[in-house]
Design an enzyme around this catalytic site. Sequence first.
Site, short mmCIF file in Angstrom:
data_model
loop_
_atom_site.label_atom_id
_atom_site.label_comp_id
_atom_site.label_asym_id
_atom_site.label_seq_id
_atom_site.Cartn_x
_atom_site.Cartn_y
_atom_site.Cartn_z
N LYS A 22 -36.58 -22.35 44.39
CA LYS A 22 -36.25 -21.69 43.11
C LYS A 22 -34.86 -21.05 43.22
CE LYS A 22 -37.79 -17.39 42.14
NZ LYS A 22 -36.77 -16.43 41.66
N ASN A 23 -34.65 -20.24 44.27
CA ASN A 23 -33.41 -19.45 44.31
C ASN A 23 -32.18 -20.26 44.69
OD1 ASN A 23 -34.88 -17.31 43.42
ND2 ASN A 23 -35.04 -16.29 45.40
N ARG A 121 -31.38 -2.80 39.81
CA ARG A 121 -30.69 -4.10 39.75
C ARG A 121 -29.43 -4.04 38.88
NH1 ARG A 121 -34.92 -8.96 39.84
NH2 ARG A 121 -33.42 -9.78 41.35
N PRO A 122 -28.50 -3.18 39.24
CA PRO A 122 -27.25 -3.10 38.48
C PRO A 122 -26.43 -4.38 38.58
CG PRO A 122 -27.10 -1.82 40.51
CD PRO A 122 -28.52 -2.30 40.43
N ASP A 124 -22.85 -4.08 38.74
CA ASP A 124 -21.48 -3.61 39.01
C ASP A 124 -20.71 -4.54 39.95
OD1 ASP A 124 -23.53 -2.62 40.82
OD2 ASP A 124 -21.90 -1.61 41.87
N LEU A 125 -21.39 -5.11 40.95
CA LEU A 125 -20.68 -5.98 41.91
C LEU A 125 -20.24 -7.28 41.22
CD1 LEU A 125 -23.03 -5.53 45.00
CD2 LEU A 125 -20.87 -4.34 44.52
N ASP A 308 -38.32 -10.77 49.94
CA ASP A 308 -39.24 -11.53 49.08
C ASP A 308 -40.57 -11.81 49.76
OD1 ASP A 308 -36.66 -13.58 47.48
OD2 ASP A 308 -37.26 -11.49 47.25
N ARG A 399 -43.78 -18.10 37.60
CA ARG A 399 -42.31 -18.19 37.43
C ARG A 399 -41.69 -18.87 38.65
NH1 ARG A 399 -39.47 -12.80 36.98
NH2 ARG A 399 -37.77 -14.25 37.30
C1 EPZ Z 1 -31.53 -12.59 44.79
O1 EPZ Z 1 -31.56 -11.55 43.84
C2 EPZ Z 1 -32.86 -13.32 44.66
N1 EPZ Z 1 -32.98 -13.86 43.31
C3 EPZ Z 1 -34.01 -12.33 44.91
O2 EPZ Z 1 -35.24 -13.06 44.81
C4 EPZ Z 1 -33.86 -11.80 46.34
O3 EPZ Z 1 -34.88 -10.83 46.58
C5 EPZ Z 1 -32.49 -11.13 46.50
O4 EPZ Z 1 -31.42 -12.06 46.12
C6 EPZ Z 1 -32.29 -10.72 47.95
O5 EPZ Z 1 -31.11 -10.03 48.09
C7 EPZ Z 1 -32.39 -15.05 43.03
O6 EPZ Z 1 -31.73 -15.65 43.87
C8 EPZ Z 1 -32.56 -15.58 41.63
P1 EPZ Z 1 -28.92 -9.00 45.33
P2 EPZ Z 1 -30.21 -10.73 43.46
O7 EPZ Z 1 -27.80 -8.97 44.38
O8 EPZ Z 1 -29.03 -11.62 43.58
C9 EPZ Z 1 -27.97 -4.41 44.73
C10 EPZ Z 1 -37.39 -13.52 43.98
O9 EPZ Z 1 -38.49 -12.95 44.10
N2 EPZ Z 1 -26.94 -4.82 43.75
O10 EPZ Z 1 -28.75 -9.67 46.66
O11 EPZ Z 1 -30.44 -10.02 42.18
C11 EPZ Z 1 -29.38 -4.70 44.25
O12 EPZ Z 1 -29.85 -3.66 43.39
C12 EPZ Z 1 -36.13 -12.71 43.73
O13 EPZ Z 1 -37.21 -14.77 44.07
C13 EPZ Z 1 -26.05 -3.85 43.27
O14 EPZ Z 1 -26.13 -2.69 43.64
O15 EPZ Z 1 -30.20 -9.65 44.64
C14 EPZ Z 1 -30.15 -4.77 45.53
O16 EPZ Z 1 -30.47 -3.45 45.96
C15 EPZ Z 1 -36.41 -11.23 43.63
N3 EPZ Z 1 -25.11 -4.23 42.36
C16 EPZ Z 1 -29.15 -5.38 46.52
O17 EPZ Z 1 -27.86 -5.21 45.91
C17 EPZ Z 1 -25.00 -5.52 41.92
O18 EPZ Z 1 -24.10 -5.81 41.11
C18 EPZ Z 1 -29.35 -6.86 46.78
O19 EPZ Z 1 -29.44 -7.52 45.53
C19 EPZ Z 1 -25.91 -6.49 42.42
C20 EPZ Z 1 -26.87 -6.11 43.34
#
Ligand code: EPZ
Length: 418
Positions: A22-23, A121-122, A124-125, A308, A399
């Site tokens: 999926k991811n 889940r902001p 900002d990055l 996950d 999903r």
């Molecule tokens: C991806 O989510 C996956 N989703 C998630 O899988 C997975 O748990 C996660 O990466 C692991 O890091 C998909 O690939 C569709 P991140 P993503 O940006 O990209 C913070 C599942 O169950 N952050 O790596 O949204 C965030 O809040 C899902 O399949 C910011 O602060 O995760 C978190 O604490 C759930 N600012 C950390 O970074 C931002 O702009 C890692 O999030 C973006 C993220």
Amino acid sequence: MVVYQILGGRRLCGTVTVQGSKNAVLPMIAAAVLTKEEVVLEGCPKISDVEDMAEIVRSLGGTVWWERNALHMNCEKIEKSRVEGALSKRLRASLLFLGSLLARTGEAYFAGAGGCRIGKRPTDLHQRAMELLGAEVFEEDGTIRAKADHPKGAVLCFPKKSVGATENAVLFAVGAEGATRLEHCAREPEVVHLCRFLKAMGAEITGEGTEQITVYGRQGKRLLSGCRYRVPGDRIAAGTYLLMGAATRGHLTLSGAPLDEMGAVLSLYQKIGGQYTRKSGTLVADSKNVQHAVPYVETEKYPGFPTDLQSLYLAAAMTLEGKSCICENVFEDRLRTAEELQKMGGTLQICGKWLTAEKSRLHGAEVVSQDLRGGAALVSAALAAEGFSTIRQTELVERGYERHPETLRDIGAKIPVE
Ligand code: EPZ
């Protein structure tokens, strides 16, 4: 609402064909916008998240259709660069159209992401990455408007690792003038697979899988070529069934498991007493000797133990001798499934980002899925529990897991057809 009725107390035994990731595939669907030619994703999982991303492509003017297990897309006619809320809020990965639409059209309107409620889940990055590559970005209550007439390559160091922000930056950098160097990137396999997919479409990218990725932009030619690409196996789905086998002391053969991406979960599986053999893409996992809890487990960015699978380990931990302390380091609100597991007799304590689990007499109960992976953990606990469970809101589970109840029935689970 989808409801599972599960009669627990049975071992899971048999063979699971691991679905496409999926991811890995969701970013590839967003990337299809970068070409006017046909893109074919072979072995694409038939799950609602894929359908939702396909709906977004169609809403932009593209065409999407299935031919057996392959998803075909043609984005020759992308007429819009707006992703409306009714579609964007269905999942988090919709955010990735920000990067690909900016690269294709020079502008993007994004009405806000959805996804599992596992933290703030902001974005900002993501926004910062777009700005550093030359976009003007305005964000209000989650809605993002961005414009980039002449995106230029840049050096961008992420303050923290983010899978989605790394992927969005790569998607946008493909359409920029000159080279972009991304530092402190996420190393997840899904980032690697996206880069390989883009390279199959003609992009020039190096360093994927390390913390430093360089994208050589298209020098004004914003479009890539089409391609046919096989979706890799889903490491989280494979880890899910492995840990469900552990919770029920079963014996599973996982065919198509991406074993090289599963180091952390395989190491944990062995520590709790699991025994496995691996032959090319097949994992044979015997859980008859699964017995001991691992005292301390932390979720971390790849290659650490994946967030996950945190709740899936939690479900198994309640069947093990001893106490397990689990620390959720990635998402600040990903422990809510614990309250549902307590309704099944789980002996659990939550303290901040820590959770302790002890051997519990799990019994059937009526519970509600809180998110995708938490819902799968409730299924796992119900399979291990004595008696009958009803799990509500399992559309959240479907999903991300293809043919989930059918797969479980095929390996011995008692889930009466509704
Ligand atoms: C991806 O989510 C996956 N989703 C998630 O899988 C997975 O748990 C996660 O990466 C692991 O890091 C998909 O690939 C569709 P991140 P993503 O940006 O990209 C913070 C599942 O169950 N952050 O790596 O949204 C965030 O809040 C899902 O399949 C910011 O602060 O995760 C978190 O604490 C759930 N600012 C950390 O970074 C931002 O702009 C890692 O999030 C973006 C993220």
